[in-house]
Design an enzyme around this catalytic site. Structure first.
Site: not given
Ligand SMILES: *Cc1c(COP(=O)(O)O)cnc(C)c1O
Length: 377
Positions: A49, A147, A269, A317
Site C-alpha cells: 500500500k 478502526r 527562514y 519546502m
C-alpha cells in the site's frame, strides 16, 4: 516522475549525482521476505500500500513475490486495481473500502476483498450476483483497533450474512489486526488473539470454511509466535522496518551549492539556526515538500563524504542546509539522508526519532518529486 534503473551496488545510480533519489534495494526486500517467512513459518502476503511504503509498489511486489510471497495486499481498491493492471496475476487483497466501492471492477479483476461490515458484505454479494461471479472475501474482525474490522458484537451477524450468501460470496479468510504488536508484553495481544480465534470459530460454526486466518502484520509475525496462523500480512517488514531486518530504502541528495560562512551566520527562514563555527554549508535539494520532516531535533543530520553533517536552520519546502565542516565538500557530492546505516549513515529510525514519529511515516512521506530507482545488493 518515477523511473526504474537497475544498476549494481547499493546506492550509486546513474542520476544520483544530479537528482535526489529514493533507491530501493530489491535484494534487501527479498532477504526480508525470507527472514520473516522463516520466523513466522507461514505464507506471506506482501503489503504494498501507499506505493509500497513510498518505495514503489510494483518494484516491491516483484521482489517480494520472487522471494516467495504468495500474494499482495493493499489498503484501497484503487491500489489493488493498479497492481492487477500492471500484470500481477496472483492473489491481490484490498481491505479499506467505502460501502459503494466499485465492486464490479474488483470482481472482474478477481481481487480479494476485506469485508468489515454487513453493509459491505451485502454490497459485494449484490455486485457478485449482478455480474455472475463469486466474490472472494476475507471477513475482517476488530481485534482491538476500533478502526477497521467489524466490532465483535456485529461478528455473528456478519458471518450469518456471509453464510446466507454462499451463492455469491466465498469466505476464503478471516483477518484481524493487532494494535500493540510492537510491545510483545502488552495485554491486548493475547486478548486480540483470543478474540480472533473466537471469530474464526464462529465463522466455522456458521458453516464458513475460511482457510486463510490472518492476524499478524510485521511486528506480530516477528515478535508474537502463535499469531501467524495461515498468513502474515507484511508491509514495513519488506523495507526492513522491524527487528532483525535489513533497511531496503536509501534516500540520497546531491549537494547543489556550498558556501563558506563565519561562526554565528544565521541560516534559513526565521534565522532559527546559526553556524556553530567557521564552516562550509552545503545545500541539498530536498525539503518538506519532498517529505523531509520539518520539526527536527538538533541532532538531525545526513551523511556526506563519510561524515555526519548536521542540518542547520529550518527545513525549507525544497531544500535543506547542512554543516559540511571546515573542509567542505565537492559540489556533486551525494549525501545519504537515510539508508541501511552503513558507515554510520543515518537510518529511518534516526529520522523517526529526530522528527518524533515512526519509520513508516518517514518512508511514506517521501514525495513524488524524488526520483525512484532500484538496485540489487
Ligand atoms: C498496513 C497494514 C498491514 C501491514 O502492516 P505492517 O505493520 O507495516 O506490516 C497489515 N494489515 C493491515 C490491515 C494494514 O492496514
Amino acid at each position: 516522475m518515477s523511473t526504474a534503473v537497475t544498476l549494481p551496488g547499493p546506492t550509486a545510480t546513474a542520476r544520483s549525482r544530479t537528482h535526489p533519489q529514493l533507491v530501493l534495494d530489491v535484494g534487501a526486500v527479498e532477504r526480508n521476505v525470507r527472514t520473516i517467512r522463516r520466523v513466522a513459518g507461514t505464507a506471506l502476503l506482501a503489503v504494498v500500500k501507499a506505493d509500497g511504503f513510498g518505495c514503489g509498489a510494483e518494484a516491491t511486489a516483484r521482489a517480494a513475490l520472487a522471494a516467495g510471497a504468495t500474494g499482495l495486499g493493499t489498503a484501497t481498491l484503487d491500489e489493488a486495481v493498479r497492481l492487477r493492471r500492471a500484470g500481477f496475476a496472483g492473489r491481490v487483497l484490498s481491505w479499506l473500502h467505502p460501502v459503494d466501492a466499485d465492486w464490479e471492477t474488483a470482481l472482474r479483476l478477481r481481487i480479494d476483498l476485506g469485508v468489515s461490515s454487513v453493509d459491505h458484505l451485502r454490497a459485494v454479494a449484490l455486485a457478485a450476483r449482478r455480474t455472475g461471479s463469486t466474490a472472494r472475501v476475507h471477513l475482517h474482525v476488530d481485534t482491538g483497533m476500533a478502526r477497521d474490522g467489524a466490532p465483535v458484537r456485529e461478528w455473528r451477524r456478519l458471518v450469518r450474512e456471509a453464510a446466507a450468501a454462499l451463492d455469491a460470496v466465498e469466505t476464503v479468510g478471516v483477518m484481524g489486526h493487532l494494535p500493540c504488536a510492537d510491545d510483545p508484553g502488552h495485554a491486548s495481544n493475547a486478548d486480540g488473539a483470543r478474540l480472533f480465534l473466537g471469530a474464526v470459530a464462529a465463522a466455522r460454526a456458521a458453516g464458513l470454511r475460511p482457510s486463510l486466518r490472518s492476524l499478524a502484520a510485521t511486528e506480530a509475525a516477528l515478535r508474537l509466535p502463535g499469531t501467524a496462523f495461515d498468513l502474515v500480512r507484511v508491509g514495513g517488514g519488506l523495507h526492513g522496518i522491524g527487528p532483525g531486518l535489513e533497511a531496503a530504502a536509501t534516500l540520497t541528495a546531491p549537494v547543489v551549492l556550498t558556501r563558506s560562512v563565519r561562526r554565528g551566520t544565521p541560516v534559513g527562514y526565521g534565522h532559527d539556526g546559526v553556524a556553530e563555527a567557521d564552516t562550509v554549508l552545503a545545500t541539498l535539494p530536498v525539503g518538506y515538500a519532498d517529505g523531509l520532516p520539518r520539526g527536527l531535533h538538533p541532532d538531525a543530520a545526513v551523511q556526506l563524504a563519510g561524515r555526519r553533517c548536521r542540518v542547520v536552520g529550518r527545513v525549507s519546502m525544497d531544500q535543506v542546509v547542512v554543516d559540511a565542516g571546515p573542509h567542505g565538500v565537492r559540489p556533486g557530492e551525494v549525501a545519504t539522508v537515510f539508508g541501511p546505516g552503513r558507515g554510520g549513515a543515518p537510518t529511518t529510525a534516526d529520522w523517526a526519532r529526530w522528527a518524533g514519529t515512526v519509520e513508516r511515516d518517514v518512508l511514506t512521506a517521501i514525495g513524488p518529486r524524488v526520483e525512484r530507482a532500484e538496485v540489487r545488493s
